[in-house]
Scaffold this active site. Structure first.
Site, mmCIF file in Angstrom:
data_model
loop_
_atom_site.group_PDB
_atom_site.id
_atom_site.type_symbol
_atom_site.label_atom_id
_atom_site.label_comp_id
_atom_site.label_asym_id
_atom_site.label_seq_id
_atom_site.Cartn_x
_atom_site.Cartn_y
_atom_site.Cartn_z
ATOM 1 N N HIS A 45 0.795 -1.202 -0.024
ATOM 2 C CA HIS A 45 0.200 0.109 -0.110
ATOM 3 C C HIS A 45 0.681 1.198 0.122
ATOM 4 O O HIS A 45 0.735 2.263 -0.577
ATOM 5 C CB HIS A 45 -0.961 0.079 1.272
ATOM 6 C CG HIS A 45 -1.692 1.190 1.477
ATOM 7 N ND1 HIS A 45 -3.001 1.107 1.034
ATOM 8 C CD2 HIS A 45 -1.606 2.453 1.810
ATOM 9 C CE1 HIS A 45 -3.682 2.307 1.164
ATOM 10 N NE2 HIS A 45 -2.711 3.284 1.723
ATOM 11 N N GLU A 46 1.741 1.358 1.097
ATOM 12 C CA GLU A 46 2.555 2.394 1.234
ATOM 13 C C GLU A 46 3.668 2.607 -0.240
ATOM 14 O O GLU A 46 3.872 3.698 -0.843
ATOM 15 C CB GLU A 46 3.657 2.370 2.379
ATOM 16 C CG GLU A 46 2.699 2.384 3.558
ATOM 17 C CD GLU A 46 1.580 3.563 3.706
ATOM 18 O OE1 GLU A 46 1.912 4.538 3.188
ATOM 19 O OE2 GLU A 46 0.423 3.668 4.231
ATOM 20 N N HIS A 59 2.068 4.498 -2.911
ATOM 21 C CA HIS A 59 2.105 5.956 -2.543
ATOM 22 C C HIS A 59 3.488 6.472 -3.018
ATOM 23 O O HIS A 59 3.720 7.439 -3.514
ATOM 24 C CB HIS A 59 1.997 6.493 -1.152
ATOM 25 C CG HIS A 59 0.300 6.325 -0.737
ATOM 26 N ND1 HIS A 59 -0.886 6.646 -1.489
ATOM 27 C CD2 HIS A 59 -0.122 5.600 0.234
ATOM 28 C CE1 HIS A 59 -1.632 6.435 -0.753
ATOM 29 N NE2 HIS A 59 -1.444 5.750 0.330
#
Length: 426
Positions: free
Chosen positions: A24-25, A28
């Site tokens: 998920h990170e 980003h």
């Protein structure tokens, strides 16, 4: 051994969650760096730092509580207004102080007139960065579902007979005795390993088709073509009539043959994983929009001790318990692997949907802020007005605080429910 297997299942879920958060990170991080934003930290977890190392301008690390993660981007919001920055005082009470603290923390990431900041990016780039995290969870879920459905397959009852029933079931009797009548299949000479090819001239490819015809024919003579040792043969059988309960709860008589199917894994097409992910997104979204109601119902069952609904939301504790039960179940290893993959894939779907909720501090909230900024700029250009100032989302810190408190309360309720009134696959 069962306890060890349970612990292994819980640990695997924790590792799976950590991988999901890391991806998920990364979702980003990669576009942020690609668009030139200065990223100070990439952290998995919260709380005290267990390990970290700096590569270039970014510090990468793990923290003690693996319940989330974050990246620290420079200039998530515009700098503090000049008058606030000069005085350093918020005034106006608790929430005003929170706003000023958020601005001060944001100001620390700014370096003079540096353009490598998030808030100066075009709207579409900000949306891409914030969508990157949830999209990574969706892609991970698709990969997991693809491994599950295409790599392993779906358990399917085939037309190959695995075993015969010992007797024709009698109402209120759970065990067979020597005086009970033999099942029609045994009387007709059907044996384990036989494959049913057709019933009354109707070709069958799945056991559900065989079962449907048999149940609809109590006391009627049927002709079965079976395959044994590569050769086909025809047998005649009359299904026994037994009592059963229909879908509407009424009593009915159905046919009973007394054969049990062989269950095999049937691999699905390559697109089945994406289709399953899409179906799960719709199902989770249907639950997510009524999450407060679902949590309230879960809290009620925690107090009353009533059984929880099957679609009750779970905390990571609940997911870990289910993973432990899957690992400790008396089933083939492949079945347990499939169960774990399904759980982890569903967890990533939940992360995808949850993070798109349009509230700060979730990714969906940052997307709404970026779109609002873009809309203001579009309207200013349309009506030939000066470009507006960038949207200062720090003003929404009080709302963010309320959302965070709400999430903490809901999380606490679900954790308590998962401990004291857990869902179970047993």
């Amino acid at each position: 051994m069962e306890a060890i297997a349970f612990v292994i299942g819980v640990v695997l879920m924790i590792v799976g969650l950590a991988v999901s958060i890391a991806l998920h990170e990364i979702g980003h991080l990669v576009p942020a760096k690609r668009f030139g934003v200065r990223v100070g930290q990439y952290m998995i977890g919260f709380g005290p730092t267990l390990w970290s190392r700096r590569y270039g301008e970014t510090q990468y690390g793990f923290k003690a509580i693996p319940l989330g993660g974050y990246i620290s981007m420079a200039g998530m919001y515009p700098p503090s207004p000049a008058e606030r920055a000069a005085t350093g005082r918020a005034g106006g009470g608790f929430f005003a102080t929170m706003v000023q603290d958020a601005r001060a923390a944001n100001d620390e990431t700014l370096q003079g007139d540096d353009d490598r900041v998030f808030y100066k990016l075009p709207v579409y780039k900000r949306v891409i960065i914030m969508l990157g995290g949830p999209v990574m969870n969706l892609l991970f879920a698709i990969v997991l579902f693809s491994i599950l459905l295409t790599g392993i397959g779906v358990q399917t009852a085939t037309t190959t007979v695995s075993a015969l029933s010992e007797c024709v079931p009698q109402a209120g009797v759970t065990e067979c005795t020597s005086s009970d009548p033999a099942p029609p299949a045994a009387a007709a000479g059907i044996e384990p390993g036989d494959t049913i090819v057709s019933v009354n001239g109707t070709a069958v490819t799945g056991f559900d088709e065989v079962s449907r015809i048999i149940q609809a024919s109590p006391g009627e003579q049927l002709t079965l073509v079976i395959q044994r040792d590569g050769a086909e043969r025809t047998v005649t059988v009359v299904p026994a009539a037994i009592d059963a309960t229909g879908a509407d709860g009424s009593a009915e008589r159905i046919g009973f043959l007394g054969v049990r199917p062989t269950v095999e894994y049937e691999r699905q097409p390559i697109w089945a994983g994406a289709a399953a992910a899409g179906e799960n997104v719709g199902a989770v979204a249907g639950i997510m929009w009524q999450l407060p109601v679902k949590v309230y119902q879960t809290a009620t069952t925690l107090i009353t001790g009533e059984e929880r609904s099957a679609d009750s939301p779970l905390s990571i504790v609940g997911a870990g318990i289910l993973s432990g039960e899957v690992a400790a179940a008396e089933a083939p290893v492949l079945n347990r692997v499939a169960g774990f993959l399904g759980l982890l894939a569903s967890l990533n779907i939940a992360l995808f949907v949850f993070n798109l909720i349009p509230l700060l501090p979730l990714d969906g909230g940052h997307i709404v802020v970026a779109l609002w900024d873009g809309l203001k700029r579009f309207l200013a250009k349309l009506f030939h007005r000066p470009p507006p100032k960038p949207v200062d989302a720090t003003k929404l810190v009080p709302v963010t605080f309320v959302v965070v408190i709400g999430l903490i309360v809901m999380g606490a309720v679900l954790i308590l429910a998962d401990i004291f009134n857990p869902l179970s696959i047993i």
